[in-house]
Motif scaffolding. Structure first.
Motif, PDB file in Angstrom:
ATOM      1  N   CYS A  37       0.829  -1.210   0.000  1.00  0.00           N
ATOM      2  CA  CYS A  37       0.000   0.000   0.000  1.00  0.00           C
ATOM      3  C   CYS A  37       0.861   1.256   0.000  1.00  0.00           C
ATOM      4  O   CYS A  37       0.576   2.223  -0.715  1.00  0.00           O
ATOM      5  N   LEU A  38       1.921   1.229   0.808  1.00  0.00           N
ATOM      6  CA  LEU A  38       2.814   2.384   0.866  1.00  0.00           C
ATOM      7  C   LEU A  38       3.524   2.583  -0.470  1.00  0.00           C
ATOM      8  O   LEU A  38       3.748   3.716  -0.898  1.00  0.00           O
ATOM      9  N   SER A  39       3.879   1.493  -1.137  1.00  0.00           N
ATOM     10  CA  SER A  39       4.541   1.585  -2.439  1.00  0.00           C
ATOM     11  C   SER A  39       3.706   2.393  -3.416  1.00  0.00           C
ATOM     12  O   SER A  39       4.227   3.242  -4.155  1.00  0.00           O
ATOM     13  N   ALA A  40       2.392   2.149  -3.420  1.00  0.00           N
ATOM     14  CA  ALA A  40       1.511   2.857  -4.354  1.00  0.00           C
ATOM     15  C   ALA A  40       1.476   4.357  -4.069  1.00  0.00           C
ATOM     16  O   ALA A  40       1.269   5.163  -4.977  1.00  0.00           O
ATOM     17  N   MET A  41       1.702   4.756  -2.818  1.00  0.00           N
ATOM     18  CA  MET A  41       1.683   6.178  -2.452  1.00  0.00           C
ATOM     19  C   MET A  41       2.891   6.920  -3.003  1.00  0.00           C
ATOM     20  O   MET A  41       2.899   8.144  -3.070  1.00  0.00           O
ATOM     21  N   PHE A  42       3.945   6.167  -3.380  1.00  0.00           N
ATOM     22  CA  PHE A  42       5.146   6.786  -3.938  1.00  0.00           C
ATOM     23  C   PHE A  42       5.230   6.604  -5.456  1.00  0.00           C
ATOM     24  O   PHE A  42       6.296   6.789  -6.040  1.00  0.00           O
ATOM     25  N   ALA A  43       4.153   6.203  -6.079  1.00  0.00           N
ATOM     26  CA  ALA A  43       4.160   5.962  -7.522  1.00  0.00           C
ATOM     27  C   ALA A  43       4.619   7.213  -8.264  1.00  0.00           C
ATOM     28  O   ALA A  43       4.074   8.298  -8.078  1.00  0.00           O
ATOM     29  N   GLY A  44       5.642   7.040  -9.098  1.00  0.00           N
ATOM     30  CA  GLY A  44       6.139   8.158  -9.890  1.00  0.00           C
ATOM     31  C   GLY A  44       7.237   8.952  -9.231  1.00  0.00           C
ATOM     32  O   GLY A  44       7.871   9.792  -9.881  1.00  0.00           O
ATOM     33  N   HIS A  45       7.501   8.750  -7.967  1.00  0.00           N
ATOM     34  CA  HIS A  45       8.607   9.433  -7.304  1.00  0.00           C
ATOM     35  C   HIS A  45       9.156   8.536  -6.198  1.00  0.00           C
ATOM     36  O   HIS A  45       8.507   7.605  -5.756  1.00  0.00           O
ATOM     37  N   HIS A  46      10.395   8.790  -5.801  1.00  0.00           N
ATOM     38  CA  HIS A  46      11.117   7.956  -4.850  1.00  0.00           C
ATOM     39  C   HIS A  46      11.073   6.481  -5.263  1.00  0.00           C
ATOM     40  O   HIS A  46      10.588   5.620  -4.509  1.00  0.00           O
ATOM     41  N   PRO A  47      11.598   6.161  -6.466  1.00  0.00           N
ATOM     42  CA  PRO A  47      11.535   4.775  -6.951  1.00  0.00           C
ATOM     43  C   PRO A  47      12.279   3.780  -6.063  1.00  0.00           C
ATOM     44  O   PRO A  47      11.906   2.599  -6.040  1.00  0.00           O
ATOM     45  N   VAL A  48      13.308   4.214  -5.349  1.00  0.00           N
ATOM     46  CA  VAL A  48      14.012   3.301  -4.440  1.00  0.00           C
ATOM     47  C   VAL A  48      13.043   2.760  -3.395  1.00  0.00           C
ATOM     48  O   VAL A  48      13.069   1.563  -3.059  1.00  0.00           O
ATOM     49  N   LEU A  49      12.177   3.621  -2.904  1.00  0.00           N
ATOM     50  CA  LEU A  49      11.171   3.183  -1.938  1.00  0.00           C
ATOM     51  C   LEU A  49      10.064   2.396  -2.629  1.00  0.00           C
ATOM     52  O   LEU A  49       9.698   1.298  -2.202  1.00  0.00           O
ATOM     53  N   SER A  50       9.520   2.955  -3.687  1.00  0.00           N
ATOM     54  CA  SER A  50       8.379   2.327  -4.353  1.00  0.00           C
ATOM     55  C   SER A  50       8.711   0.922  -4.831  1.00  0.00           C
ATOM     56  O   SER A  50       7.932  -0.022  -4.632  1.00  0.00           O
ATOM     57  N   ASP A  51       9.878   0.763  -5.448  1.00  0.00           N
ATOM     58  CA  ASP A  51      10.254  -0.543  -5.992  1.00  0.00           C
ATOM     59  C   ASP A  51      10.495  -1.567  -4.891  1.00  0.00           C
ATOM     60  O   ASP A  51      10.025  -2.712  -4.966  1.00  0.00           O
ATOM     61  N   ASN A  52      11.259  -1.196  -3.867  1.00  0.00           N
ATOM     62  CA  ASN A  52      11.569  -2.143  -2.794  1.00  0.00           C
ATOM     63  C   ASN A  52      10.342  -2.497  -1.960  1.00  0.00           C
ATOM     64  O   ASN A  52      10.199  -3.629  -1.492  1.00  0.00           O
ATOM     65  N   LEU A  53       9.452  -1.539  -1.776  1.00  0.00           N
ATOM     66  CA  LEU A  53       8.251  -1.795  -0.993  1.00  0.00           C
ATOM     67  C   LEU A  53       7.297  -2.761  -1.684  1.00  0.00           C
ATOM     68  O   LEU A  53       6.489  -3.424  -1.031  1.00  0.00           O
ATOM     69  N   SER A  54       7.394  -2.861  -2.993  1.00  0.00           N
ATOM     70  CA  SER A  54       6.428  -3.661  -3.759  1.00  0.00           C
ATOM     71  C   SER A  54       6.852  -5.119  -3.933  1.00  0.00           C
ATOM     72  O   SER A  54       6.083  -5.918  -4.465  1.00  0.00           O
ATOM     73  N   VAL A  55       8.055  -5.502  -3.471  1.00  0.00           N
ATOM     74  CA  VAL A  55       8.586  -6.829  -3.777  1.00  0.00           C
ATOM     75  C   VAL A  55       7.856  -7.941  -3.032  1.00  0.00           C
ATOM     76  O   VAL A  55       7.413  -8.924  -3.629  1.00  0.00           O
ATOM     77  N   ASN A  56       7.751  -7.836  -1.714  1.00  0.00           N
ATOM     78  CA  ASN A  56       7.201  -8.941  -0.923  1.00  0.00           C
ATOM     79  C   ASN A  56       5.697  -9.090  -1.118  1.00  0.00           C
ATOM     80  O   ASN A  56       4.946  -8.120  -0.957  1.00  0.00           O
TER      81      ASN A  56
END
Length: 485
Positions: free
Chosen positions: A296-315
């Motif tokens: 859910c947090l990954s989606a909040m960073f969609a389009g910016h802060h890809p280091v967070l968005s990408d890593n948050l979406s893995v598990n």
């Protein structure tokens, strides 16, 4: 005035808000706190039901452990919230604490429950004793490769495939509802991996390796002292564990925390102004504590802060079906905590908890009944039951009743049942989880983002771990603010 937004109204988010309003540091004024929860209720996976007959049923976590810093911390919280007189402790000598089983080969196998039991031979482990397996372990060659490894691979190397398949595999299914062949040893059992790396053996490393780093919390609670003196193994609350969430909610309302339900956060912006965006409004805050699932947090960073968005979406997260059953009379073949089922068995359940054996105080007060919770699905939900959004709860109930009939010889129809599908309730710490987490935390520090990550997606998903992660994050935040002053 300094303000903090807490995202998520489960036990982690409620705990974070609680510590923001209760921890005291010199020269730091208590912040203004707003909590945003996307659903219509607070408490997350803590869900308890009291029937008109007076029985309590848990549709999520049902007991808490006392051991360790995390266990001590939650007991202190319960004490501070005035819940001491509602505690239901379970002593180590209680049947519900010491008797645990594995269902394999068409029957229940009792696991060792005391020191002498470690020296007995068990069919489940190839007619070997756990003590013998432990004595052999220090002489097993250690792994030379660096990096992460699956839980299954690690324990197969150290303790053998049969022990891993019949003990470690069902334990991971029972705790994480996951497949130990896909989960990270570094994330789930870091002390054991470190023991092998430092001393070449789990046994030698745990006995003679370095002590855990970090300063332990200073916890001074009369309830904790009582629990330690009486050697509690587990505990719950008279009206169920959801009482803890309700008490936190009442405490926060008295403390002036703004509790907003049905407020789904769509986007977080930290680049120019610290901003929390929901569908209806924008909130400008000094800091965000995220207690929502990482996806859910990954989606909040969609389009910016890809280091967070990408890593948050893995598990991924897995769905668990829970069926609570109540039968007339005492119908269990043996009292105990319950049993787990290895993934290699041709069964459609993860295990069964003997609720009435662990907490008889939750049973109907005026008649003898047996309460069970059948757990199913997890990493195997899709292949066994189909899409969680389309599954018929009657199918889960049918599987639960048929399974306990075969496993426990319970032929009667249940007096009452509840079927719950907890969708995406347990994140899976897959290989590389710890490295990804460290990468995110380094990025947050480097960019000085006003963001803290807490909860079940990161460093332990149990209630105790979640509450402790909230406390440590709030403590670090307040100390950072104190340092700036």
């Amino acid at each position: 005035m300094t303000s903090v937004a807490v995202l998520g109204g489960g036990i982690t988010g409620l705990s974070a808000a609680y510590y923001l309003t209760s921890l005291q540091l010199i020269n730091v004024c208590l912040p203004q706190v707003v909590l945003l929860e996307s659903s219509s209720r607070l408490g997350g996976w803590l869900q308890s039901t009291r029937t008109e007959e007076g029985a309590i049923f848990e549709h999520g976590p049902r007991s808490l452990r006392v051991a360790g810093e995390a266990g001590a911390n939650v007991l202190e919280m319960a004490d501070d919230l005035g819940l001491s007189d509602q505690i239901l402790p379970v002593l180590p000598s209680h049947e519900g604490a010491k008797n645990r089983f594995i269902y394999a080969g068409g029957k229940l196998h009792k696991l060792p429950s005391n020191f002498s039991g470690l020296f007995s031979r068990y069919e489940l482990f190839g007619h070997q004793s756990p003590a013998l397996l432990g004595l052999r372990e220090p002489f097993v060659k250690s792994r030379q490769e660096e990096g992460d490894e699956s839980v299954h691979s690690f324990f197969c190397r150290r303790l053998g495939k049969q022990f891993t398949d019949n003990a470690i595999d069902p334990m991971v299914r029972g705790i994480y509802a996951g497949d130990c062949r896909k989960l990270s040893i570094q994330a789930l059992f870091p002390s054991m991996q470190q023991a092998e790396r430092m001393k070449g053996s789990i046994t030698r490393g745990l006995l003679f390796g370095p002590k855990q780093k970090g300063t332990p919390l200073k916890i001074n609670s009369e309830l904790l002292q009582k629990a330690q003196k009486e050697r509690w193994a587990l505990w719950s609350l008279r009206e169920g564990l959801e009482t803890l969430a309700r008490s936190l909610k009442e405490n926060l309302e008295k403390s002036g925390v703004e509790l907003l339900t049905e407020r789904r956060v769509e986007r977080l912006e930290f680049d120019t102004t610290d901003q929390v965006n929901t569908l209806d409004e924008q909130l400008h805050v000094n800091h965000v504590i995220s207690a929502v699932p990482s996806q859910c947090l990954s989606a909040m960073f969609a389009g910016h802060h890809p280091v967070l968005s990408d890593n948050l979406s893995v598990n991924p997260s897995v769905t668990v079906g829970l069926v609570n059953l109540e039968f007339a009379g005492a119908v269990l073949p043996s009292e105990g905590f319950g049993y787990l089922v290895p993934s290699g068995e041709p069964e459609r359940i993860l295990g069964v908890v003997f609720d009435s054996s662990i907490f008889p105080q939750h049973s109907r007060p005026n008649s003898t009944t047996t309460r069970l919770t059948v757990m199913m699905g997890g990493s195997w939900f899709q292949e066994q039951f189909g899409d969680p959004d389309e599954v018929e709860t009657s199918d889960l109930l049918e599987v639960a009743i048929e399974t306990v009939r075969r496993h426990l010889s319970i032929t009667a129809s249940p007096l009452r049942s509840f079927t719950t599908v907890q969708k995406d309730c347990i994140p899976q710490y897959t290989l590389g989880h710890t490295d990804r987490l460290e990468q995110m935390e380094s990025y947050i520090a480097e960019k000085r983002l006003p963001l803290s990550l807490v909860g079940l997606s990161y460093r332990g998903w149990g209630v105790n771990d979640c509450v402790l992660s909230a406390r440590k994050a709030v403590t670090d935040l307040l100390k950072a603010w104190e340092g700036r002053d």
